[in-house]
Write an enzyme that holds these catalytic residues in place. Structure first.
Site, PDB file in Angstrom:
ATOM      1  N   GLN A   1       0.681  -1.193  -0.014  1.00 37.99           N
ATOM      2  CA  GLN A   1      -0.076  -0.150   0.031  1.00 37.99           C
ATOM      3  C   GLN A   1       0.712   1.181   0.117  1.00 37.99           C
ATOM      4  O   GLN A   1       1.824   1.187   0.715  1.00 37.99           O
ATOM      5  CB  GLN A   1      -0.910   0.062   1.119  1.00 37.99           C
ATOM      6  CG  GLN A   1      -2.007  -1.075   1.019  1.00 37.99           C
ATOM      7  CD  GLN A   1      -3.160  -0.809   0.178  1.00 37.99           C
ATOM      8  OE1 GLN A   1      -3.267   0.188  -0.303  1.00 37.99           O
ATOM      9  NE2 GLN A   1      -3.586  -1.720  -0.186  1.00 37.99           N
TER      10      GLN A   1
ATOM     11  N   TYR B   1      -5.894 -11.871  -4.147  1.00 37.96           N
ATOM     12  CA  TYR B   1      -5.171 -10.653  -4.507  1.00 37.96           C
ATOM     13  C   TYR B   1      -4.255 -10.240  -3.344  1.00 37.96           C
ATOM     14  O   TYR B   1      -4.014  -9.228  -2.982  1.00 37.96           O
ATOM     15  CB  TYR B   1      -5.821  -9.478  -5.081  1.00 37.96           C
ATOM     16  CG  TYR B   1      -6.875 -10.107  -6.031  1.00 37.96           C
ATOM     17  CD1 TYR B   1      -6.382 -10.067  -7.398  1.00 37.96           C
ATOM     18  CD2 TYR B   1      -8.025 -10.095  -5.758  1.00 37.96           C
ATOM     19  CE1 TYR B   1      -7.623 -10.683  -8.334  1.00 37.96           C
ATOM     20  CE2 TYR B   1      -9.051 -10.502  -6.687  1.00 37.96           C
ATOM     21  CZ  TYR B   1      -9.108 -10.809  -7.980  1.00 37.96           C
ATOM     22  OH  TYR B   1      -9.729 -11.104  -8.964  1.00 37.96           O
TER      23      TYR B   1
ATOM     24  N   GLU C   1      -2.197 -15.169  -4.374  1.00 39.16           N
ATOM     25  CA  GLU C   1      -1.597 -14.069  -4.988  1.00 39.16           C
ATOM     26  C   GLU C   1      -1.260 -14.483  -6.343  1.00 39.16           C
ATOM     27  O   GLU C   1      -0.444 -15.506  -6.580  1.00 39.16           O
ATOM     28  CB  GLU C   1      -0.652 -13.312  -4.112  1.00 39.16           C
ATOM     29  CG  GLU C   1       0.493 -12.423  -4.946  1.00 39.16           C
ATOM     30  CD  GLU C   1      -0.102 -11.209  -5.783  1.00 39.16           C
ATOM     31  OE1 GLU C   1       0.446 -10.610  -6.743  1.00 39.16           O
ATOM     32  OE2 GLU C   1      -1.288 -10.644  -5.009  1.00 39.16           O
TER      33      GLU C   1
ATOM     34  N   ASP D   1      -8.428  -7.658  -2.343  1.00 39.66           N
ATOM     35  CA  ASP D   1      -7.829  -6.181  -2.669  1.00 39.66           C
ATOM     36  C   ASP D   1      -7.211  -6.363  -4.217  1.00 39.66           C
ATOM     37  O   ASP D   1      -6.172  -6.279  -4.461  1.00 39.66           O
ATOM     38  CB  ASP D   1      -6.730  -5.802  -1.908  1.00 39.66           C
ATOM     39  CG  ASP D   1      -6.217  -4.423  -1.917  1.00 39.66           C
ATOM     40  OD1 ASP D   1      -6.896  -3.770  -2.672  1.00 39.66           O
ATOM     41  OD2 ASP D   1      -5.225  -4.175  -1.125  1.00 39.66           O
TER      42      ASP D   1
ATOM     43  N   CYS E   1      -9.381   0.177  -4.926  1.00 46.44           N
ATOM     44  CA  CYS E   1      -8.708   1.697  -5.219  1.00 46.44           C
ATOM     45  C   CYS E   1      -9.461   2.363  -6.571  1.00 46.44           C
ATOM     46  O   CYS E   1      -9.045   3.383  -6.934  1.00 46.44           O
ATOM     47  CB  CYS E   1      -7.460   1.522  -5.580  1.00 46.44           C
ATOM     48  SG  CYS E   1      -6.880   0.655  -7.019  1.00 46.44           S
TER      49      CYS E   1
END
Length: 450
Positions: A280, A309, A333, A380, A407
């Site tokens: 982040q 993710y 991931e 995410d 996001c």
């Protein structure tokens, strides 16, 4: 810059996703950057072919200014100043001319519009009360970027790109970057033979710094010479574009000095992030998002949770601790290098299963192999969102609760519509200003199965 024939005077209307404000000219929609709703401005128009669905423009003069307009904190990103000099503004701070309070109000309007148009719901009826700053944000909201990237122009100067342009703007400061990044004075390094630089700094008080030089292959040893000029204690690595990459498909990672990874400590957990691995960006984001996700999912001992993710395991570590030895934490991931970091970061938790691969396929495969169902999920995804295939896999997992970190309001809205069609309801939603002075925002939504 656009020629004089492309200058129009327009009244700016509603804000639009992507950092724009809508204007109209003779029935044509124009998406304008660097303005504020309600202003009367002159804009330099581009992408203005007769067959274009819409045009784009940049504000070059303000005739009637909004009460929320302020002096831009970064001259090179100031559209008005750039226009007066006949150059383009650097990208990355497109809301810097707007007061922080107004920025967050505009972002809230955009979030609501995207949720209504793409998600088919009124977010105010599902817990949305506005865009908020993270706890601990500075008054000016500068110096928050712990990760940032630069390019090197043909003259070997540190630069950044103008928006939607191949033009490079040489720079000697980046006010949004963590102070330790600016203290490196990268613009004074010998950069010939380097195409790109990525810099990461830990978010703690004793934060380390890692500089990643991406070589273009034209000058032998370019990264090594630049690394020698870095301040003492700075780590550096080189990434060269070769076949058989050991670093997420981008090239071979070579240590130049110090380490090829950074350490982070958040909420009592230690993390390792190698090279260009994802983490982040805002200095307050890791702790802020862990708190939101843990509050939404409220994981209990013995439950089964998937972190999709998952990156280096930001959410995986606290979730694995919460579910305990009798629970299960499935961390998925796609990037190989980042997944290797997750293996290291979660090695103390035998209940953690780390799997690398595409989420929609890997989730189903892992659950089928274990003949297991999930209690809850955190995801995410990248800016493009999860998409229908991943949403379908989540629905089949049996999870009753989903904490969705996003996001991008557009992809969040689209995935919201798919989740609601599949039997979930949006129980709560927080929108946090983790990208101040830009149009971006972070959303954390809780979905509960009917």
């Amino acid at each position: 810059m656009s020629t004089q024939e492309n200058i129009l005077k327009v009244r700016l209307e509603a804000p639009a996703h992507g950092g724009h404000t809508v204007a109209r000219h003779e029935g044509r929609v124009i998406f304008v950057r660097h303005g504020i709703p309600g202003e009367l401005v002159s804009i330099a128009v581009h992408d203005d072919g007769e067959k274009a669905r819409f045009w784009r423009g940049d504000v070059v003069e303000v005739h009637e200014a909004s009460e929320h307009r302020v002096t831009h904190f970064w001259p090179q990103a100031d559209s008005l100043l750039a226009a007066s000099r006949g150059v383009l503004p650097v990208g990355g701070a497109e809301f810097g001319h707007i007061s922080l309070e107004a920025q967050r109000e505009i972002k809230g309007q955009i979030f609501l519009e995207q949720m209504t148009r793409l998600g088919k719901i009124d977010a105010t009826k599902h817990g949305f009360t506005g865009v908020v700053a993270p706890e601990g944000e500075s008054a000016d909201a500068l110096g928050w970027r712990t990760r940032t990237a630069f390019v090197v122009d043909e003259k070997g100067r540190l630069a950044m790109s103008a928006f939607r342009s191949n033009d490079l703007v040489p720079i000697k400061e980046m006010p949004l970057a963590h102070p330790k990044i600016n203290e490196l004075e990268l613009w004074d390094l010998p950069l010939a033979g380097i195409s790109r630089i990525e810099v990461a700094v830990g978010s703690g008080d004793d934060a380390g710094v890692l500089v990643l030089f991406i070589e273009d292959g034209t000058v032998a040893g370019a990264a090594g010479r630049a690394a020698k000029r870095l301040p003492e204690g700075t780590s550096a690595a080189a990434l060269t574009q070769v076949a058989g990459s050991a670093s997420d498909g981008r090239g071979a990672l070579q240590r130049l000095r110090g380490r090829t990874w950074l350490s982070e400590s958040v909420a009592g957990h230690d993390y390792r992030i190698t090279g260009e691995g994802f983490w982040q960006i805002h200095r307050l984001a890791p702790a802020t998002l862990i708190e939101r996700v843990m509050s939404q999912l409220a994981p209990s001992y013995g439950t089964r949770i998937a972190d999709l993710y998952a990156g280096a395991g930001l959410f995986s570590a606290p979730l694995a601790k919460a579910v305990g030895d009798d629970g299960m934490l499935l961390s998925i991931e796609g990037a190989p290098g980042t997944s290797k970091d997750a293996l290291k970061n979660l090695r103390e938790f035998p209940q953690a299963i780390i799997s690398q691969g595409r989420v929609e396929k890997t989730l189903s495969r892992e659950l089928n192999t274990r003949k297991a169902k999930l209690d809850s999920i955190v995801l995410d995804p990248p800016r493009t969102g999860a998409g229908k295939a991943a949403v379908s896999a989540m629905v089949r997992s049996g999870a009753k609760k989903i904490s969705y970190v996003s996001c991008d309001p557009a992809s969040f809205a689209r995935d919201t519509a798919d989740l609601m069609s599949a039997g979930f309801r949006l129980e709560a939603v927080d929108v946090i200003d983790l990208y101040p002075h830009t149009h971006h925002m972070e959303t954390v939504g809780l979905f509960v199965r009917h």
